[in-house]
Structures are given as C-alpha cells and as structure tokens.
Write a protein that holds these residues in place. Structure first.
Motif, PDB file in Angstrom:
ATOM      1  N   THR A 404       0.601  -1.294  -0.019  1.00  0.00           N
ATOM      2  CA  THR A 404      -0.068   0.166  -0.047  1.00  0.00           C
ATOM      3  C   THR A 404       1.045   1.293  -0.093  1.00  0.00           C
ATOM      4  O   THR A 404       0.244   2.402  -0.519  1.00  0.00           O
ATOM      5  CB  THR A 404      -0.965   0.027   1.110  1.00  0.00           C
ATOM      6  N   PHE A 405       2.099   1.175   0.301  1.00  0.00           N
ATOM      7  CA  PHE A 405       2.867   2.291   0.263  1.00  0.00           C
ATOM      8  C   PHE A 405       3.803   2.714  -1.145  1.00  0.00           C
ATOM      9  O   PHE A 405       4.328   3.543  -1.074  1.00  0.00           O
ATOM     10  CB  PHE A 405       4.213   2.063   1.450  1.00  0.00           C
ATOM     11  N   TYR A 406       3.363   1.784  -2.032  1.00  0.00           N
ATOM     12  CA  TYR A 406       3.772   2.111  -3.313  1.00  0.00           C
ATOM     13  C   TYR A 406       3.116   2.998  -4.172  1.00  0.00           C
ATOM     14  O   TYR A 406       3.272   3.054  -5.191  1.00  0.00           O
ATOM     15  CB  TYR A 406       4.035   0.559  -3.927  1.00  0.00           C
ATOM     16  N   GLY A 407       1.911   3.513  -3.559  1.00  0.00           N
ATOM     17  CA  GLY A 407       1.017   4.181  -4.364  1.00  0.00           C
ATOM     18  C   GLY A 407      -0.138   4.457  -3.338  1.00  0.00           C
ATOM     19  O   GLY A 407      -0.434   4.168  -2.212  1.00  0.00           O
ATOM     20  N   GLY A 408      -1.239   4.958  -4.255  1.00  0.00           N
ATOM     21  CA  GLY A 408      -2.729   5.314  -3.609  1.00  0.00           C
ATOM     22  C   GLY A 408      -2.553   6.547  -2.587  1.00  0.00           C
ATOM     23  O   GLY A 408      -1.868   7.069  -2.712  1.00  0.00           O
ATOM     24  N   THR A 409      -3.493   6.366  -2.009  1.00  0.00           N
ATOM     25  CA  THR A 409      -3.799   7.446  -0.795  1.00  0.00           C
ATOM     26  C   THR A 409      -2.561   7.606   0.180  1.00  0.00           C
ATOM     27  O   THR A 409      -2.239   8.523   0.557  1.00  0.00           O
ATOM     28  CB  THR A 409      -5.057   7.263   0.094  1.00  0.00           C
ATOM     29  N   SER A 410      -2.110   6.471   0.631  1.00  0.00           N
ATOM     30  CA  SER A 410      -0.892   6.242   1.632  1.00  0.00           C
ATOM     31  C   SER A 410       0.179   7.152   0.714  1.00  0.00           C
ATOM     32  O   SER A 410       0.692   8.272   1.543  1.00  0.00           O
ATOM     33  CB  SER A 410      -0.695   4.789   1.771  1.00  0.00           C
ATOM     34  N   LEU A 411       0.638   7.024  -0.240  1.00  0.00           N
ATOM     35  CA  LEU A 411       1.875   7.653  -0.686  1.00  0.00           C
ATOM     36  C   LEU A 411       1.586   8.953  -0.927  1.00  0.00           C
ATOM     37  O   LEU A 411       2.263  10.152  -0.344  1.00  0.00           O
ATOM     38  CB  LEU A 411       2.259   7.061  -2.125  1.00  0.00           C
ATOM     39  N   LEU A 412       0.390   9.551  -1.575  1.00  0.00           N
ATOM     40  CA  LEU A 412       0.120  10.923  -1.713  1.00  0.00           C
ATOM     41  C   LEU A 412      -0.235  11.443  -0.541  1.00  0.00           C
ATOM     42  O   LEU A 412       0.459  12.873  -0.337  1.00  0.00           O
ATOM     43  CB  LEU A 412      -1.176  11.027  -2.619  1.00  0.00           C
ATOM     44  N   ILE A 413      -0.654  11.269   0.436  1.00  0.00           N
ATOM     45  CA  ILE A 413      -0.741  11.876   1.913  1.00  0.00           C
ATOM     46  C   ILE A 413       0.389  11.957   2.406  1.00  0.00           C
ATOM     47  O   ILE A 413       0.786  13.281   3.006  1.00  0.00           O
ATOM     48  CB  ILE A 413      -1.820  11.211   2.780  1.00  0.00           C
ATOM     49  N   LEU A 414       1.272  11.060   2.483  1.00  0.00           N
ATOM     50  CA  LEU A 414       2.587  11.251   2.861  1.00  0.00           C
ATOM     51  C   LEU A 414       3.593  12.240   2.425  1.00  0.00           C
ATOM     52  O   LEU A 414       3.934  13.178   3.063  1.00  0.00           O
ATOM     53  CB  LEU A 414       3.336   9.865   3.000  1.00  0.00           C
ATOM     54  N   VAL A 415       3.731  12.293   1.227  1.00  0.00           N
ATOM     55  CA  VAL A 415       4.310  13.267   0.366  1.00  0.00           C
ATOM     56  C   VAL A 415       3.817  14.713   0.643  1.00  0.00           C
ATOM     57  O   VAL A 415       4.435  15.710   0.766  1.00  0.00           O
ATOM     58  CB  VAL A 415       4.244  12.949  -0.912  1.00  0.00           C
ATOM     59  N   GLY A 416       2.474  14.913   0.361  1.00  0.00           N
ATOM     60  CA  GLY A 416       1.787  16.146   0.517  1.00  0.00           C
ATOM     61  C   GLY A 416       1.977  16.917   1.775  1.00  0.00           C
ATOM     62  O   GLY A 416       2.294  17.894   1.973  1.00  0.00           O
ATOM     63  N   VAL A 417       1.910  16.013   3.015  1.00  0.00           N
ATOM     64  CA  VAL A 417       1.898  16.673   4.325  1.00  0.00           C
ATOM     65  C   VAL A 417       3.114  16.839   4.647  1.00  0.00           C
ATOM     66  O   VAL A 417       3.628  17.800   5.334  1.00  0.00           O
ATOM     67  CB  VAL A 417       1.030  15.678   5.464  1.00  0.00           C
ATOM     68  N   VAL A 418       4.082  15.957   4.275  1.00  0.00           N
ATOM     69  CA  VAL A 418       5.564  16.122   4.528  1.00  0.00           C
ATOM     70  C   VAL A 418       6.000  17.643   3.893  1.00  0.00           C
ATOM     71  O   VAL A 418       6.683  18.412   4.501  1.00  0.00           O
ATOM     72  CB  VAL A 418       6.429  15.085   4.277  1.00  0.00           C
ATOM     73  N   LEU A 419       5.788  17.548   2.809  1.00  0.00           N
ATOM     74  CA  LEU A 419       6.203  18.878   2.075  1.00  0.00           C
ATOM     75  C   LEU A 419       5.403  20.209   2.682  1.00  0.00           C
ATOM     76  O   LEU A 419       6.176  21.217   2.661  1.00  0.00           O
ATOM     77  CB  LEU A 419       5.478  18.703   0.496  1.00  0.00           C
ATOM     78  N   ASP A 420       4.302  20.210   2.958  1.00  0.00           N
ATOM     79  CA  ASP A 420       3.467  21.303   3.473  1.00  0.00           C
ATOM     80  C   ASP A 420       4.177  21.641   5.168  1.00  0.00           C
ATOM     81  O   ASP A 420       4.406  22.796   5.042  1.00  0.00           O
ATOM     82  CB  ASP A 420       2.086  20.984   3.800  1.00  0.00           C
TER      83      ASP A 420
END
Length: 449
Positions: A404-420
C-alpha cells in the motif's frame, strides 16, 4: 551532513518554532495513545480476526483503518477518526459549488469561513451518528466462529444501552480528534488534520516493513536480500515521482496595471497563477476506491464467477483497468468542482490584472479553462498509475500491507503533508534570517509558487 546538523540547530534556536514542534508532538502522542483504548464492553482479545479482515490493504475498511491509524481495527474510542470530518468537509465544499447560499459564504472571507466550519462540525456529528451504529454492527457481523467479542453483558448492559453508550463515545472521540487537529493547526506546526492522518499511516509502516524484509531475508529462495534492496530502491523512485506530481504546476503569467493612490504606486508587476497538475489531490482515488466496492455487495450471491468475482480481485486486470479509468474521470470532475475559472478571471479584473495577449472577460475564462483541461490530462493519467501501483507491487510478491505504500492514498498523503510541514518550518527559518532547508532554493509545498 553538516548542512543537516546546522539546519536542526537553527530550528531549535528559534524558541517559537521549538515550542510549536514540541506542542505538535505532544498532541500527536495523545492521539496515538487514544487509538489503543478499546471501547468499553468489547473483548480486546477477540479483535484478532477483525484486524485480519481490514488489514489486507484492498478494501474500504482497510482505507478507513489507515485514516484512523489502526484505531478502526482496534475498536478504539477513536475508531472513526477524522473520516466523518473529511466526509463532511467534502460535502460542504461541493455545496459551495452547487448551492448559492454556500457559494455566498465562500465569498464572504473570514466570517463566511467560520460559518462554513460550523456547518461542517454539525454535519460531522450527523455523519458519526449514522456511521457509529453501522461500525458496531460490522464488529458483530464480521466476527464468527465462536469468537466472543462483546462482553458488555458482563457489565450488566443490554445491547441497546451498549450501542447508545458506544455511539456517544465514538462521537466524543471524533470531536476530540477534530479538536486536536485544530489545536495543532493554531498552535503547532503544519495542518493538524493532515498530520493526524499521516501519523496513522506512518504507524503502520514499521510493522509492514519488518514483515516484508523479514520474509525476504528469511526466504529459502536465492536472492531474497537482493530482491528486498530492489524493492526499497523502487519505493524510493515512486516517492520521487509522487513528489514531482504534487509539486508540478503550470505558471500562467498575469500582468497588473499600474495604479497611483496618493503618493504610492501599486501594480505594474508580473505575477503567476500556479495551475497545479494535480489539483484534486487524493480525492479521486478515494472516490474511485469507494465505488469499486459496490460489486462486492453481491459477492455473497456469486462469489466464484461473474461480475462480483471479477471485481473481487484487487490484482486482476479488469479491476485495475476500471479503477484507473474512474480515477481519471473523478480527477476531471473534482478539478472542475474545485477550480472556478470564472471566479479567477473576476478576481483578476477587480485587482486590475490581465493575462498578456488574452482579452479580459469571457476570453480569459476560456483560456484558463483550456489550460486547466490540458494540464489535468497528464496529471490524471499519472494519478491513475499511482493508484494502481500497489496492485503491481502485490503481483510482484510484495506483502499486501507493505504494497500500500507503493501508491494510492498512503503515498500521496505522506508526500503532500511532509512537504507542507517542511515548507512551514522553512518559512520560520527564513523569517529569522536563517538558511532554508535546501541549498538550491526555497522548498515548494502543494500550493506551489
């Protein structure tokens, strides 16, 4: 390495930033502790089978468990987490497009935003009152085989009072999590609700990573450790691609006319409107994933053949093909709902701005709409690939939870929140005349200028 150490020192030299980070970690710790408190009247030892049902990473229940940081499968007081609040926020946001009253509130600035937040909270309470009894019913309906899950009778409760008390506790838990998120946003660092979701996702990562690496290194087949290293390299590349997707923008130049007010001159500068490649974020994946569960309702009547069987396989061709198509369609839909070229053109006109070479008014609206449609196409295709990446990972033999960490909601949420969050930390550093987090320039968040 020296740059990293110096940056960390600079962060803790700023008293306000140090307090904000500490406050954020403290409230996140409170949230994680609450995720482990089981509802009264439920046998914690009987939840093993329920956890196995929702931890396969291929169902909406798994998605809910991910957003709640495992509290859903633990039958915790925070079991519903922030999902009711997210659902209410989406509904209010859509009402702002289709209902004139809510559209007017959006135009009223801070006072309108406060009113919409109140409506969101009221709608959250209503959603919890509907979801909580359904959640309690799912606990009893999914566990069979003689597992004694409910022990409320030993407390002298009837099923009616157990459901009433549990619903009140789940409602209080959701409202408390919302309060934690708002306090983090106001007095901590980053967006509170997003950080709570991210922490819930990260909490699942160590166990999934240990299970995957342990399976590869203990494998009797040749090349197990090498395969594990290749998997980590591919995961890193997928994260890099997701960062590119989140940050990518198409800059539309806007020229502002000069205005002289008193002794001061305003305007006369060129700025840019950042048209994001992925304006919709993770919402298309969530919508599509929810709709993909409808055929499973009929699986009890046709579990081995037909439509239900075809869409019961998360690694099957037709499941992922339809899933990807739906992600593309929902990306266009959600972008059309959230981005209003007419409003953007009107705001430019009020501020004396215009796009060079484009006439104000209808021509500007059509120009912005055309650009948004063009940049959304590659963004939607890329988002669809990100959505089905976990299926490819499962096909390649990666454990379902780690996949699940290779894509989907998990990946995009992690990336977006960390960047913000990193962008906010960098802003505090630059305000105090320290260097930013990167040598090559300022860190760009999802708002992306």
């Amino acid at each position: 390495m020296k740059k990293l150490v110096q940056t960390i020192k600079n962060i803790f030299k700023i008293e306000e930033l140090r307090k904000r980070i500490g406050y954020t970690f403290l409230l996140l710790l409170v949230y994680r502790l609450g995720c482990e408190i089981v509802l009264p009247g439920i046998n914690a030892n009987g939840l093993v089978q329920f956890r196995s049902n929702v931890s396969d990473g291929s169902s909406l229940l798994s998605l809910l468990d991910m957003f709640s940081g495992g509290a859903f499968a633990n039958a915790s007081i925070f079991a519903l987490g922030v999902m009711p609040y997210i659902s209410a926020s989406i509904v209010i946001q859509l009402l702002g497009v289709f209902v004139p009253y809510f559209r007017k509130l959006q135009m009223e600035g801070e006072s309108g935003r406060r009113k919409m937040n109140q409506y969101t909270r009221f709608l959250t309470i209503l959603i919890v009152c509907i979801q909580a009894p359904a959640y309690l019913a799912s606990l009893s309906g999914r566990l069979a085989g003689g597992v004694d899950l409910f022990v409320y009778k030993e407390l002298g409760w009837t099923s009616f009072w157990f459901n009433i008390c549990s619903t009140i506790i789940l409602l209080a838990g959701t409202m408390f999590v919302m309060w934690l998120g708002e306090r983090i946003t106001d007095r901590g660092i980053g967006n509170g609700i997003s950080l709570i979701i991210m922490v819930g996702i990260i909490a699942r990562l160590p166990r999934a990573l240990v299970a995957e690496l342990g399976g590869k290194f203990s494998s009797t087949t040749t090349g197990g450790p090498i395969i594990a290293i290749v998997e980590l390299i591919v995961l890193f590349l997928v994260f890099v691609a997701a960062i590119a997707l989140v940050q990518a923008v198409r800059k539309v130049p806007v020229q502002y006319a000069k205005r002289v007010i008193g002794n001061k001159q305003y305007g006369g500068v060129r700025q840019y409107i950042p048209m994001k490649i992925n304006t919709a974020g993770v919402m298309p994946i969530i919508f599509a994933q929810a709709l993909m569960l409808f055929p499973l309702i009929f699986s009890q009547f046709d579990a081995t053949r037909g439509l239900a069987a075809t869409f019961s396989n998360p690694t099957g061709f037709w499941y992922n093909f339809v899933f990807a198509i739906m992600v593309v369609l929902f990306t266009y839909f959600y972008t059309a709902v959230t981005v209003n070229p007419t409003m953007m053109a009107e705001e430019m006109r009020k501020n004396g701005g215009f796009i060079p070479g484009v006439k104000p008014g209808k021509a500007t609206v059509e120009y912005l709409d055309t650009i948004m449609s063009r940049v959304t196409l590659p963004g939607s295709i890329f988002l669809a690939l990100i959505a089905i990446m976990p299926a490819f990972a499962m096909i390649c033999g990666i454990d379902n939870q780690f996949a699940t960490f290779y894509g989907g909601t998990s990946l995009l949420i992690l990336v977006g929140v960390v960047l913000d969050t990193l962008q906010q930390i960098e802003s505090h550093l630059l305000m105090r005349h320290y260097d930013g987090l990167m040598k090559t320039g300022r860190l760009k968040g999802r708002s992306g200028m």
